[in-house]
Design an enzyme around this catalytic site. Structure first.
Site, PDB file in Angstrom:
ATOM      1  CG  ASP B   7      -1.845   1.226   1.496  1.00  0.00           C
ATOM      2  OD1 ASP B   7      -2.269   1.633   0.412  1.00  0.00           O
ATOM      3  OD2 ASP B   7      -1.992   1.812   2.542  1.00  0.00           O
ATOM      4  CB  SER B   8       0.104   4.741  -0.664  1.00  0.00           C
ATOM      5  OG  SER B   8      -0.942   4.971   0.270  1.00  0.00           O
ATOM      6  CE1 TYR B  39       2.955   5.883  -2.975  1.00  0.00           C
ATOM      7  CE2 TYR B  39       1.725   3.890  -4.255  1.00  0.00           C
ATOM      8  CZ  TYR B  39       2.783   4.608  -3.800  1.00  0.00           C
ATOM      9  OH  TYR B  39       4.010   3.857  -3.369  1.00  0.00           O
ATOM     10  N   GLY B  40      -3.012   9.382  -3.568  1.00  0.00           N
ATOM     11  CA  GLY B  40      -4.048   9.777  -4.021  1.00  0.00           C
ATOM     12  C   GLY B  40      -4.250  10.985  -4.804  1.00  0.00           C
ATOM     13  CB  CYS B  70      -2.895   0.988  -2.540  1.00  0.00           C
ATOM     14  SG  CYS B  70      -3.066   2.704  -2.877  1.00  0.00           S
ATOM     15  CG  ASN B  71      -9.441   1.086  -3.236  1.00  0.00           C
ATOM     16  OD1 ASN B  71     -10.445   0.475  -3.949  1.00  0.00           O
ATOM     17  ND2 ASN B  71      -9.421   1.083  -1.913  1.00  0.00           N
ATOM     18  CB  THR B  72      -4.575   5.346  -5.411  1.00  0.00           C
ATOM     19  OG1 THR B  72      -5.497   5.984  -4.367  1.00  0.00           O
ATOM     20  CG2 THR B  72      -3.918   6.472  -6.336  1.00  0.00           C
ATOM     21  CD  GLU B 149      -2.391   8.229   7.463  1.00  0.00           C
ATOM     22  OE1 GLU B 149      -1.265   8.579   8.113  1.00  0.00           O
ATOM     23  OE2 GLU B 149      -2.226   7.352   6.700  1.00  0.00           O
ATOM     24  CB  CYS B 180      -9.955   5.036  -0.182  1.00  0.00           C
ATOM     25  SG  CYS B 180      -8.322   5.530   0.896  1.00  0.00           S
ATOM     26  CB  THR B 181      -6.998   0.359   2.026  1.00  0.00           C
ATOM     27  OG1 THR B 181      -5.852   1.278   1.810  1.00  0.00           O
ATOM     28  CG2 THR B 181      -7.237  -0.431   0.881  1.00  0.00           C
ATOM     29  CG  HIS B 182      -6.345   5.727   4.986  1.00  0.00           C
ATOM     30  ND1 HIS B 182      -5.598   5.473   3.827  1.00  0.00           N
ATOM     31  CD2 HIS B 182      -5.740   6.068   6.007  1.00  0.00           C
ATOM     32  CE1 HIS B 182      -4.451   5.759   4.190  1.00  0.00           C
ATOM     33  NE2 HIS B 182      -4.206   6.086   5.739  1.00  0.00           N
TER      34      HIS B 182
END
Lengths: 261, 261
Positions: B7-8, B39-40, B70-72, B149, B180-182
């Protein structure tokens, strides 16, 4: 003779704007490290490594002085940059400290910035050097940068973000240093909520510091016949830089070059 | 035999958590590109370059499959990664699309994610491949990642952020993909505001996809005697990774190695 200005991204344009006013005849190279933005939560080691790479890039352009137009890089890397390179390199923190000292009446100064800047305690150090008789408190406001980058500069959401961070904090101070080059874009929103607060933007004083140093070292151009150009370099996203840049600079950014560091 | 997950930064840990549940006996290498997060809002070129560097790093660890958690990176780099490397590489978007199709009743699906993910239109494409009879709308929510975050997961501020982005959007849909994985960390806050919405997290389905592929290719370990370890690599900020990681993973992260790419 020319000047290098760098930032982690786009925020340093608020400093560039002031430099352009004070030194309209100098050629300027602006470097925004947009591939690796934001610096605000990175470690000292990494920020120092990135900053050195950028200074080396600017030295290749034969700049005669460099402005670190980023509070985080100033806080964590300036000292090391000054040790490593020979040309004058100035940051934004000393200028912010000086302005705050000249502004405060109560002697209670607040600093807001990124986590890295706040944790470094560099503002406290600089302010204490200038005056022992002030109290300094600091607070990180990590949502301010993404809000600004989103163009969320007024309205309910930004007010809620500001209040969440500052409602208790502002009660302790009469002067607030915007210790991040993105924050000047929130100056109006912050000022509307806390009408008695003196809000200090280090950009103007940084530009004056730069002028003084260049004059001292006899590095200023004498050709005052025309407004000199700015060359822009970024590490990613030229289009976004141009698009958002106008918000920070109040003028169009015509040409941006993409570089790989 | 082992699996690489990247992931980023830290968001991919929500996917790792599901992989650990479905495949408890596999050794996993998790890579978080914390020096270059987020990365978004980066360009396709840069995200592809970074993703390739990470895949090469993981290949050195002799992983037999890679999950782009990571979706991006899935949206912008997966296709190129699959062309470049020979081992199975799976992303999170196909899984999210499948789950949403199985969930929606009205046929109106919403996707939220980073700007880069939303602009890529990859979710729309994957969903349309599975069913022509659905309507998909997408929206970028750039303040969600910094809020998560920051650990701002409930309360007035996060509610205001969610409402600003989603109040109009949610009226059009019955199913919302957390693209988005967040975002799974905001699932509860979003669910409290929009009680009728079906909220889809692609992580579980991604883990099941991975299992299926490994079984197909006969790459699963047969030694089910113990829960295998996870090795963590980051490009900056080991301490922060450990500290925030627990919020995403619900378990302690013991050891993290710092690498330079």
């Amino acid at each position: 003779m020319s000047i290098g200005v760098f930032d982690s991204g786009i925020g340093g344009l608020t400093v560039l704007k002031e430099i352009r006013k004070v030194l309209p005849n100098e050629k300027i190279f602006y470097f925004g490290d947009t591939a690796r933005v934001p610096y605000g939560e990175k470690t000292k080691e990494l920020i120092t490594r990135y900053s050195k790479e950028i200074v080396e890039f600017l030295l290749d352009k034969e700049v005669s002085a460099i402005v670190v137009a980023c509070n985080t890089a100033t806080a964590l890397a300036l000292e090391e940059l000054k040790k490593t390179f020979k040309i004058p390199i100035i940051g934004v923190i000393k200028a912010g400290a000086k302005t705050a000292i000249n502004t405060t009446k109560s002697g209670n100064i607040g600093v807001i910035g990124t986590k890295a800047t706040v944790n470094s305690k560099r503002y406290e150090e600089e302010i204490k050097k200038l005056s022992e008789n002030v109290k300094v408190i600091a607070k990180a406001c990590p949502l301010f940068v993404p809000a600004v980058e989103e163009g969320i500069l007024d309205g309910k959401l930004v007010d809620q973000i500001i209040k969440t961070y500052l409602d208790d904090f502002e009660k302790e101070i009469d002067t607030l240093i915007l210790g991040c080059t993105h924050y000047p874009l929130l100056k109006s929103a912050i000022g509307k909520i806390y009408t008695n607060l003196n809000i200090v933007d280090p950009a103007r004083e940084t530009a004056l510091d730069l002028k003084e140093i260049l004059e001292e070292k006899n590095l200023l151009k004498n050709d005052a016949t025309k407004n000199r150009e700015v060359k822009y370099y970024v590490t990613d996203g030229k289009d976004k830089f141009k698009e958002i840049g106008i918000m920070f600079l109040d003028e169009n950014i015509e040409k941006v070059e993409l570089v790989k560091l």
